[in-house]
Write an enzyme that holds these catalytic residues in place. Structure first.
Site: not given
Lengths: 146, 414
Positions: B202, B335
């Site tokens: 990420d 997330d």
């Protein structure tokens, strides 16, 4: 379907400027928002009617939850329940019918499910074991437990 | 028309604290709800009390017999699995980027709806059956099918965005819960290695100039379009100090975008096949399945970005993207999923670690939001929280637990 993506640039508060423009005919009265999202939802009744009609139609394909979402979405149309004057004359019939449909379907489904659950084998006989979900899963080998 | 307020003193306009707090709550609440549901599910459906044996253990070759192989081998296998996963996600993100570049947006959105239907139907159905078995609820298969069908189809409509905001948000949280729950069934070492790998991925994908997520975001900004992904958008704070409802607020898409990275993995089909055939799957397929059940997972997994979308034109801070401006905070579904996987896996050890990881993750999320306010561009939401979560998990497990247990045994505290 952007939520409010198409900006209604000329939407006027309380139909003031339209009247002021001399048209005389009030535009769609803007004193209430057709959806439960208020300012963030659909802006005009026309779009709302289209959505409501589509939800109502597709709900007949064994989708009562869609009717419930329809009622929730256009909750302001149901608010003045016994009142005769409603701000959304075209929207309201769809919502009322969706609510009725949802109630009827729920009653039927609940009564069937409760009969099945409470009646058990006494009412259904040995077929009960073949219809209970966890047995069906076991038979179709969908079980994930040991 | 505006004379309604002349008589009474109007309330003071909301200060930045009100709107800021409200926005933060509106993003922390669903994340917490997702984590809570996953923890509850892992607690209720633990393997000892009639829950599923970790089906993915057979498939993901972490180690055939965890007691016999040394920890080095286990670590190696876990790292290999997570590496495969990251490579897959990168490939899928680039595929998504390509499709978005070729303007196949409609295809992507319908694919997203289709894959979320499959996730809700298959994973949701599987979980539902597990819960029915665990609690001995005598539900018949007709009602079950009707309920599942309704749930999945309305989920597709919600993902396409034609339903009230609350319904869409609820469905996104549920998709996050479902995917995270099935991810917690991975073997333990693989889970931790995967979390670390995803946090690093990420970080790279969003901040590096060649990262796919950054490219995706920039492409969306330049076209002023929304990224077709599963992104949780917090309901923007609407000011109510005007008396009468006025015209809808002007909405501008993307001043600066953050992207969630939806990956168009068509692995939902792969997943479907995995679900039905339990054995004999290669790890490759499994990582595929893990990674993405289509767009939903994709966005969830590769997305971890925060975004803010400018929603209203305000005189003062029009172009900013930060918590102070009137924007809606967007958090990718990835997330949600990875936070919940971390907390769920921590809860499988003990609730103490779950609490510690929850606090760590929320602290990390707060820090990320703060950085968002400072930097005002797309930021990865995973690295800080996952780093805190991992550190706190291992510290709690190794140090705090011993301390607490000893204190309790000696009746000093707790």
């Amino acid at each position: 379907m952007e939520r409010g993506g198409e900006v209604d640039e000329e939407s006027n508060p309380l139909g003031g400027s339209r009247a002021a423009a001399g048209l005389g005919v009030p535009a769609t009265p803007f004193y209430a928002w057709p959806t439960v999202d208020g300012q963030l939802g659909l802006e005009s009744e026309d779009k709302a009617v289209e959505y409501a009609r589509r939800f109502f139609f597709w709900g007949f394909f064994c989708l009562p939850w869609l009717w419930a979402v329809n009622c929730f979405y256009f909750w302001p149309a149901l608010r003045g329940w016994p009142a005769t004057s409603t701000p959304f004359p075209r929207l309201r019939p769809y919502i009322v019918r969706s609510a009725l449909g949802f109630l009827v379907f729920t009653v039927l489904l609940a009564s069937w499910a409760l009969t099945f659950a409470i009646g058990g084998e006494q009412v259904f006989g040995p077929a009960w074991n073949n219809l209970v979900m966890y047995n069906v899963a076991r038979k179709l080998d969908l079980t994930l437990w040991n | 028309m505006a004379t309604a307020n002349s008589g009474s003193p109007s309330p003071p306009p909301p200060s930045i604290l009100d709107t800021l707090g409200e926005e933060i709550v509106r993003i922390v609440a669903p994340v917490s709800a997702c984590m809570l549901l996953v923890v509850l599910l892992t607690a209720v459906l633990s393997p000892s009390s009639g829950g599923p044996s970790s089906i993915l253990t057979d498939i993901v070759s972490d180690s055939t017999d965890s007691s016999s192989s040394s920890w080095v081998e286990q670590l190696g296998a876990a790292l290999l699995n997570s590496l495969r996963f990251v490579v897959l996600i990168t490939a899928l993100t680039f595929l998504l980027l390509l499709l978005f570049y070729l303007r196949c947006t409609a295809f992507l959105r319908y694919y997203m709806a289709f894959s979320s239907t499959l996730v809700l139907a298959l994973m949701g159905g599987g979980l539902f059956v597990l819960l029915l078995h665990r609690f001995d609820v005598p539900l018949d298969c007709f009602t079950f099918l009707v309920l599942l069908f309704n749930f999945a189809i309305v989920g597709a409509v919600a993902v396409l965005g034609a339903v009230p905001i609350a319904v869409t948000q609820g469905y996104l949280v549920l998709i996050g819960v479902l995917v995270a729950y099935w991810f917690t069934m991975l073997p333990e070492w693989t889970t931790w290695a995967l979390l670390m790998a995803m946090a690093l991925y990420d970080l790279a994908a969003v901040l590096l100039p060649v990262g796919p997520l950054r490219l995706l975001v920039e492409l969306a900004i330049s076209r002023d379009e929304e990224i077709p992904a599963l992104v949780y958008e917090a309901r923007p704070v609407v000011e109510h100090h005007e008396g009468a409802p006025t015209a809808p607020p002007r909405r501008r898409l993307w001043r600066e975008v953050r992207g969630s990275s939806p990956n168009s993995a068509s692995n939902l089909n792969a997943y479907a096949s995995v679900a039905t055939e339990s054995q004999g799957e290669e790890a490759r397929l499994v990582t595929v399945e893990e990674g993405r059940a289509g767009e939903t997972l994709a966005s969830a997994l590769s997305v971890p970005l925060l975004e803010q979308q400018l929603q209203r034109a305000r005189e003062d801070d029009d172009d900013g993207i930060g918590l102070g401006t009137s924007g809606a905070i967007k958090l990718g579904l990835g997330d949600f999923i990875f936070y919940s996987v971390l907390v769920g896996r921590a809860a499988m050890y003990d609730f103490m670690t779950a609490y510690a990881c929850y606090l760590a993750i929320i602290a990390g999320l707060g820090i990320t939001l703060l950085l968002l306010a400072v930097y005002r561009k797309a930021l990865p939401a995973l690295p800080v929280s996952i780093a805190f979560g991992l550190v706190f998990y291992f510290l709690t497990r190794l140090l705090l637990e011993v301390f607490v247990v000893q204190c309790s045994l000696n009746l000093v505290m707790f």
